[in-house]
Each structure stands twice: as C-alpha cells, then as structure tokens.
Design a protein around this motif. Structure first.
Motif, PDB file in Angstrom:
ATOM      1  N   PRO A  18       0.800  -1.220   0.000  1.00 52.28           N
ATOM      2  CA  PRO A  18       0.000   0.000   0.000  1.00 52.28           C
ATOM      3  C   PRO A  18       0.838   1.278   0.000  1.00 52.28           C
ATOM      4  N   GLN A  19       1.974   1.257   0.657  1.00 55.01           N
ATOM      5  CA  GLN A  19       2.814   2.458   0.669  1.00 55.01           C
ATOM      6  C   GLN A  19       3.402   2.728  -0.705  1.00 55.01           C
ATOM      7  N   GLN A  20       3.825   1.694  -1.399  1.00 52.54           N
ATOM      8  CA  GLN A  20       4.330   1.889  -2.759  1.00 52.54           C
ATOM      9  C   GLN A  20       3.227   2.386  -3.679  1.00 52.54           C
ATOM     10  N   TRP A  21       2.020   1.867  -3.500  1.00 53.80           N
ATOM     11  CA  TRP A  21       0.885   2.311  -4.307  1.00 53.80           C
ATOM     12  C   TRP A  21       0.660   3.809  -4.105  1.00 53.80           C
ATOM     13  N   LEU A  22       0.689   4.250  -2.837  1.00 55.68           N
ATOM     14  CA  LEU A  22       0.530   5.680  -2.546  1.00 55.68           C
ATOM     15  C   LEU A  22       1.668   6.499  -3.148  1.00 55.68           C
ATOM     16  N   ASP A  23       2.886   5.971  -3.063  1.00 61.19           N
ATOM     17  CA  ASP A  23       4.037   6.670  -3.641  1.00 61.19           C
ATOM     18  C   ASP A  23       3.889   6.825  -5.158  1.00 61.19           C
ATOM     19  N   ILE A  24       3.411   5.779  -5.805  1.00 67.63           N
ATOM     20  CA  ILE A  24       3.200   5.838  -7.259  1.00 67.63           C
ATOM     21  C   ILE A  24       2.131   6.876  -7.591  1.00 67.63           C
ATOM     22  N   LEU A  25       1.050   6.881  -6.824  1.00 64.64           N
ATOM     23  CA  LEU A  25      -0.002   7.873  -7.068  1.00 64.64           C
ATOM     24  C   LEU A  25       0.537   9.292  -6.895  1.00 64.64           C
ATOM     25  N   ASP A  26       1.398   9.499  -5.913  1.00 72.43           N
ATOM     26  CA  ASP A  26       2.014  10.818  -5.721  1.00 72.43           C
ATOM     27  C   ASP A  26       2.843  11.210  -6.941  1.00 72.43           C
ATOM     28  N   LYS A  27       3.607  10.258  -7.464  1.00 69.83           N
ATOM     29  CA  LYS A  27       4.437  10.536  -8.648  1.00 69.83           C
ATOM     30  C   LYS A  27       3.583  10.842  -9.867  1.00 69.83           C
ATOM     31  N   VAL A  28       2.485  10.106 -10.023  1.00 67.63           N
ATOM     32  CA  VAL A  28       1.585  10.361 -11.147  1.00 67.63           C
ATOM     33  C   VAL A  28       1.001  11.769 -11.030  1.00 67.63           C
ATOM     34  N   GLU A  29       0.604  12.135  -9.827  1.00 64.61           N
ATOM     35  CA  GLU A  29       0.023  13.470  -9.644  1.00 64.61           C
ATOM     36  C   GLU A  29       1.029  14.573  -9.964  1.00 64.61           C
ATOM     37  N   GLN A  30       2.289  14.342  -9.690  1.00 63.57           N
ATOM     38  CA  GLN A  30       3.326  15.332  -9.990  1.00 63.57           C
ATOM     39  C   GLN A  30       3.510  15.541 -11.490  1.00 63.57           C
ATOM     40  N   LEU A  31       3.001  14.624 -12.294  1.00 57.16           N
ATOM     41  CA  LEU A  31       3.092  14.763 -13.748  1.00 57.16           C
ATOM     42  C   LEU A  31       2.141  15.838 -14.274  1.00 57.16           C
ATOM     43  N   ASP A  32       1.316  16.375 -13.389  1.00 57.27           N
ATOM     44  CA  ASP A  32       0.386  17.450 -13.732  1.00 57.27           C
ATOM     45  C   ASP A  32      -0.568  17.025 -14.845  1.00 57.27           C
ATOM     46  N   ILE A  33      -1.143  15.844 -14.680  1.00 56.70           N
ATOM     47  CA  ILE A  33      -2.079  15.317 -15.671  1.00 56.70           C
ATOM     48  C   ILE A  33      -3.491  15.823 -15.370  1.00 56.70           C
ATOM     49  N   GLU A  34      -4.329  15.763 -16.359  1.00 55.66           N
ATOM     50  CA  GLU A  34      -5.727  16.144 -16.180  1.00 55.66           C
ATOM     51  C   GLU A  34      -6.668  14.972 -16.388  1.00 55.66           C
ATOM     52  N   ILE A  35      -6.237  13.991 -17.180  1.00 58.20           N
ATOM     53  CA  ILE A  35      -7.083  12.862 -17.530  1.00 58.20           C
ATOM     54  C   ILE A  35      -6.343  11.560 -17.221  1.00 58.20           C
ATOM     55  N   ILE A  36      -7.086  10.605 -16.661  1.00 57.96           N
ATOM     56  CA  ILE A  36      -6.538   9.288 -16.360  1.00 57.96           C
ATOM     57  C   ILE A  36      -7.249   8.270 -17.244  1.00 57.96           C
ATOM     58  N   VAL A  37      -6.458   7.483 -17.955  1.00 61.10           N
ATOM     59  CA  VAL A  37      -7.006   6.407 -18.778  1.00 61.10           C
ATOM     60  C   VAL A  37      -6.613   5.097 -18.089  1.00 61.10           C
ATOM     61  N   PRO A  38      -7.573   4.482 -17.387  1.00 56.97           N
ATOM     62  CA  PRO A  38      -7.254   3.247 -16.663  1.00 56.97           C
ATOM     63  C   PRO A  38      -7.199   2.042 -17.601  1.00 56.97           C
ATOM     64  N   GLY A  39      -6.779   0.924 -17.058  1.00 57.05           N
ATOM     65  CA  GLY A  39      -6.732  -0.308 -17.835  1.00 57.05           C
ATOM     66  C   GLY A  39      -8.109  -0.864 -18.136  1.00 57.05           C
ATOM     67  N   HIS A  40      -9.100  -0.430 -17.376  1.00 59.14           N
ATOM     68  CA  HIS A  40     -10.481  -0.878 -17.555  1.00 59.14           C
ATOM     69  C   HIS A  40     -11.396   0.331 -17.344  1.00 59.14           C
ATOM     70  N   GLY A  41     -12.523   0.317 -17.955  1.00 57.61           N
ATOM     71  CA  GLY A  41     -13.548   1.313 -17.662  1.00 57.61           C
ATOM     72  C   GLY A  41     -13.351   2.650 -18.348  1.00 57.61           C
ATOM     73  N   GLU A  42     -13.997   3.626 -17.761  1.00 56.77           N
ATOM     74  CA  GLU A  42     -14.066   4.962 -18.333  1.00 56.77           C
ATOM     75  C   GLU A  42     -12.785   5.765 -18.098  1.00 56.77           C
ATOM     76  N   VAL A  43     -12.685   6.863 -18.825  1.00 57.11           N
ATOM     77  CA  VAL A  43     -11.627   7.843 -18.611  1.00 57.11           C
ATOM     78  C   VAL A  43     -12.067   8.723 -17.441  1.00 57.11           C
ATOM     79  N   TYR A  44     -11.116   9.083 -16.557  1.00 54.48           N
ATOM     80  CA  TYR A  44     -11.443   9.827 -15.348  1.00 54.48           C
ATOM     81  C   TYR A  44     -10.619  11.096 -15.237  1.00 54.48           C
ATOM     82  N   SER A  45     -11.077  11.952 -14.346  1.00 49.29           N
ATOM     83  CA  SER A  45     -10.294  13.136 -13.998  1.00 49.29           C
ATOM     84  C   SER A  45      -9.321  12.761 -12.880  1.00 49.29           C
ATOM     85  N   LEU A  46      -8.505  13.699 -12.500  1.00 50.72           N
ATOM     86  CA  LEU A  46      -7.540  13.479 -11.426  1.00 50.72           C
ATOM     87  C   LEU A  46      -8.235  13.191 -10.097  1.00 50.72           C
ATOM     88  N   ASN A  47      -9.486  13.565  -9.978  1.00 47.07           N
ATOM     89  CA  ASN A  47     -10.242  13.295  -8.763  1.00 47.07           C
ATOM     90  C   ASN A  47     -10.278  11.799  -8.446  1.00 47.07           C
TER      91      ASN A  47
END
Length: 108
Positions: A18-47
């Motif tokens: 879980p800590q690595q997962w949180l660390d990865i999410l922090d790194k992704v957020e630092q990329l200043d992205i607006e849209i997330i395209v997951p491996g499944h499902g819909e496209v999402y916002s940073l929320n």
C-alpha cells in the motif's frame, strides 16, 4: 495506469504494497495530468486518483487503529464513503492484506 486508479471501485490490494501504491499515485500526480485512462472502464479526472489515495490511506488508518484496540478485522464494516463503490467484496480482503503488510513491516 493499469489498475492503479479506477473511480469508485475498491482496488484489489491482495498482493500490493500500500505504501508503494501511494508513492506511485504521488508521482503520477506530480506529472500534472488532467485525464486518467485506466486499464479498464471509463476515462477519469484526477479526482479519481484522489479517491483511491484516500481509500488506501483510510484503510491503513482503520487497520492500524483496529490492531491497537485488539479489534478483529471481521468487526470492521465498509466506511460510508466507500459503501456505494463497486466490488465491496474486496473490502475484507483488503483489510487482511493491509494487516499482513503492517505485520511484515514490523518484522523487517
């Protein structure tokens, strides 16, 4: 993003750190992205990333608090914030996975 972020879905933490997962999410957020395209499902916002981060953080706290009170994991119910999420069946296994991860971290 794979399965790191799925909006309003209980993530599968069975083999996760879980800590690595949180660390990865922090790194992704630092990329200043607006849209997330997951491996499944819909496209999402940073929320959606913020939701997953909150979920993992909350479960870490819930399990830590339960351990300190000698409360069994079976007594813990899905918090109201996550009751309407998909795959609530993963909640109990997520609690167990986090408990085992915390125990392992205490031994290392």
């Amino acid at each position: 993003m794979g399965d790191l972020v799925l909006s309003k879905h209980h993530p599968v933490l069975m083999y996760a750190n879980p800590q690595q997962w949180l660390d990865i999410l922090d790194k992704v957020e630092q990329l200043d992205i607006e849209i997330i395209v997951p491996g499944h499902g819909e496209v999402y916002s940073l929320n959606a990333l913020h939701q997953v981060r909150a979920y993992i953080t909350d479960l870490l706290q819930i399990v830590t608090d339960a351990a300190q009170r000698n409360q069994g994991l079976d007594e813990i119910t899905v918090p109201s914030a996550y009751q309407d999420w998909f795959f609530t069946t993963y909640f109990k296994s997520n609690l167990q996975s986090i408990y085992e991860w915390i125990e392992k971290m205490g031994k290392d």
